[in-house]
Design an enzyme around this catalytic site. Structure first.
Site, PDB file in Angstrom:
ATOM      1  N   SER A  99      14.686   2.236   7.280  1.00  0.00           N
ATOM      2  CA  SER A  99      13.396   2.693   6.817  1.00  0.00           C
ATOM      3  C   SER A  99      13.541   4.134   6.327  1.00  0.00           C
ATOM      4  O   SER A  99      14.467   4.432   5.603  1.00  0.00           O
ATOM      5  CB  SER A  99      12.371   2.549   7.941  1.00  0.00           C
TER       6      SER A  99
ATOM      7  N   ASP B   9      10.397  -7.947   2.849  1.00  0.00           N
ATOM      8  CA  ASP B   9       9.973  -6.635   3.344  1.00  0.00           C
ATOM      9  C   ASP B   9       9.224  -5.905   2.233  1.00  0.00           C
ATOM     10  O   ASP B   9       9.788  -5.662   1.162  1.00  0.00           O
ATOM     11  CB  ASP B   9      11.205  -5.839   3.763  1.00  0.00           C
TER      12      ASP B   9
ATOM     13  N   HIS C  53      11.669  -6.271   7.465  1.00  0.00           N
ATOM     14  CA  HIS C  53      11.990  -4.851   7.564  1.00  0.00           C
ATOM     15  C   HIS C  53      13.062  -4.589   8.625  1.00  0.00           C
ATOM     16  O   HIS C  53      12.877  -4.880   9.802  1.00  0.00           O
ATOM     17  CB  HIS C  53      10.700  -4.095   7.914  1.00  0.00           C
TER      18      HIS C  53
END
Length: 508
Positions: free
Chosen positions: A191, A443, A468
């Site tokens: 991320s 995602d 994700h």
């Protein structure tokens, strides 16, 4: 919720947009983090001979938690202020003296010892004899001074300062453990920390030899319409149990909600969707519809961890009731699963929480991350695009107003910050080398990442049907085949990098 100290801080992202303090996503995210922590604990229990201890001279061979005193401002040495940055070391698998170094990079939440005890990077360290390190991001978790959340100090919270922290940490560890050029450093992050991993390689190529950047949104974007486009596509994806009927049912349900808002039937909406207080005022109403959208966003982003698109679509394709009634049922199911009686849609309350400067050393740093959104990244998931299946009340103005109210940052300054970030790092054409960008195609954040090879050494891997940061989690016998194959690809790439590093070192 229990007293678990939440981990996997490097893959929380990304909190939904700043104004989406509607409680649905917050609740879901906390449950996801708790489940990840419990999974990490089980995985780490297989190697339970490792116990945390304080470092003393000559004892850098076990699991260690400690802190490093860092400058508050790396770019102004006349400023004497400092803070203590927390880190962990796991040397159990380290093949001394020349084994590689795997650096797990923290992000918008606290880290824990499990970040060097569990996860795919740990599995890879066992195979390759790597030293495991984890560094918590400044201003998150315990890596913050007691006054750190006050406005005058937040100016020292930025990705540039975070990269300088990584460089300083590199020097500290190199000196402490007597590392040499034979110890090849590889960065790992997911991320926002995935972006940091790529940027660390880009800006400090002499320190980190390569990086694995998972679910990394390297392109900052103020009006992030692509997020909800991917959510809609994922709800239509039969690979994960979605369908066109499901997507259309969601769109019809939100259209019904918008119609009730337009006709002033707010009392009905408050009752049907279990609002803790009456719905009144445009900001509270926007918070309400944003919270409903959170259910779909969170279930797609973390598909398979606590809920799934497949289960969601079973409810949203139930033809015995109207799409609106399906949405009511889904909301009930969601809140009951979170053991919550009602939802607080109070916009003013959300702003008061974001203004709170009390430091919390565990979990997600809401105020800090919103500040970074307002100053560097944007990432506002709006619904003004014609393809959006949620409420049109989730607009850019509603999002950007939070930056004004909480930090006095105007919309044009947000855009300036986003522009600078892209110029500074290169957006989705960073021109780095030896970086592997890993993304799941369901995602929503993958649309801001790199999805195709940029060069022979700037590579992209897109995993069919995964969400994700799925590749970063510990391996499981339930993992779908594309995820299993992706991890093998990552393993092979890291091994290839280490062989190349060894060859380059030998040629010196």
């Amino acid at each position: 919720m229990g007293a678990l100290k939440l981990s996997f801080g490097a893959c929380l992202l990304l909190l939904l947009s700043v104004a989406q303090a509607g409680r649905h996503f917050q609740l879901y995210r906390q449950y996801v983090l708790q489940q990840r922590e419990e999974r990490a604990m089980k995985d780490a229990s297989l190697h339970s001979d490792l116990l945390p201890r304080r470092p003393v001279l000559g004892s850098w061979h076990r699991l260690i938690e400690s802190t490093l005193r860092q400058p508050l401002d790396h770019f102004n040495r006349q400023n004497p202020a400092t803070f203590n940055q927390r880190f962990w070391i796991n040397a159990k698998y380290w093949r001394r003296p020349d084994g590689p170094v795997f650096l797990f990079i923290g992000g918008e939440g606290s880290l824990s010892k499990y970040d060097v005890l569990s996860g795919h990077h740990v599995e890879l360290a066992r195979k390759l004899g790597a030293l495991l390190l984890a560094l918590e991001h400044r201003f998150y978790g315990a890596s913050i001074n007691p006054d750190g959340l006050q406005g005058q100090n937040l100016m020292f919270l930025s990705s540039q300062q975070a990269l300088a922290d990584l460089a300083s940490f590199h020097m500290f560890i190199t000196q402490k453990l007597h590392l040499t050029q034979n110890n090849t450093w590889i960065g790992f992050g997911g991320s926002y920390p995935g972006a940091l991993a790529a940027w660390f390689r880009l800006k400090f190529p002499h320190l980190v030899f390569a990086a694995v950047a998972s679910s990394a949104p390297v392109r900052a974007q103020m009006d992030f319409t692509g997020y909800n486009k991917v959510v809609a596509e994922s709800l239509s994806n039969p690979v994960i149990g979605g369908s066109k009927e499901c997507r259309d049912g969601v769109a019809e349900a939100f259209s019904s909600v918008d119609s009730l808002i337009q006709t002033g039937q707010l009392e009905k909406l408050a009752k049907d969707f279990r609002s803790c207080e009456p719905l009144s005022g445009s900001a509270n109403i926007s918070n309400f519809v944003s919270g409903l959208a959170d259910i779909f966003m969170s279930l797609v982003q973390y598909n398979g961890e606590l809920g799934s698109v497949e289960k969601l679509c079973r409810i949203m394709t139930n033809r015995t009731v109207s799409p609106y009634q399906r949405l009511v049922a889904l909301n009930d199911n969601f809140l009951d699963g979170m053991t919550v009686g009602c939802v607080n849609n109070c916009y003013k309350c959300s702003m008061e929480e974001l203004r709170n400067t009390t430091v919390n050393m565990w979990g997600v740093g809401e105020r800090q991350w919103v500040f970074q959104q307002c100053t560097e990244f944007g990432y506002f998931q709006t619904c003004e695009d014609s393809s959006c299946i949620f409420s049109r009340l989730i607009d850019l103005q509603y999002m950007a107003d939070v930056c004004v109210e909480v930090f006095n940052i105007a919309q044009d300054r947000i855009q300036e910050g986003v522009g600078f970030t892209n110029e500074y790092y290169g957006a989705d054409h960073p021109k780095a080398s030896r970086v592997l960008f890993v993304n799941g195609d369901i995602d929503p954040w993958h649309s801001l990442s790199i999805l195709k090879n940029q060069s022979s050494s700037e590579l992209a891997l897109v995993i069919n049907g995964t969400a994700h940061c799925a590749d970063m989690l510990p391996s499981s016998f339930t993992d779908p085949l594309p995820l299993v194959q992706a991890r093998k690809f990552i393993d092979a790439q890291v091994s290839e990098w280490l062989e190349l590093a060894q060859k380059m070192t030998g040629d010196l």
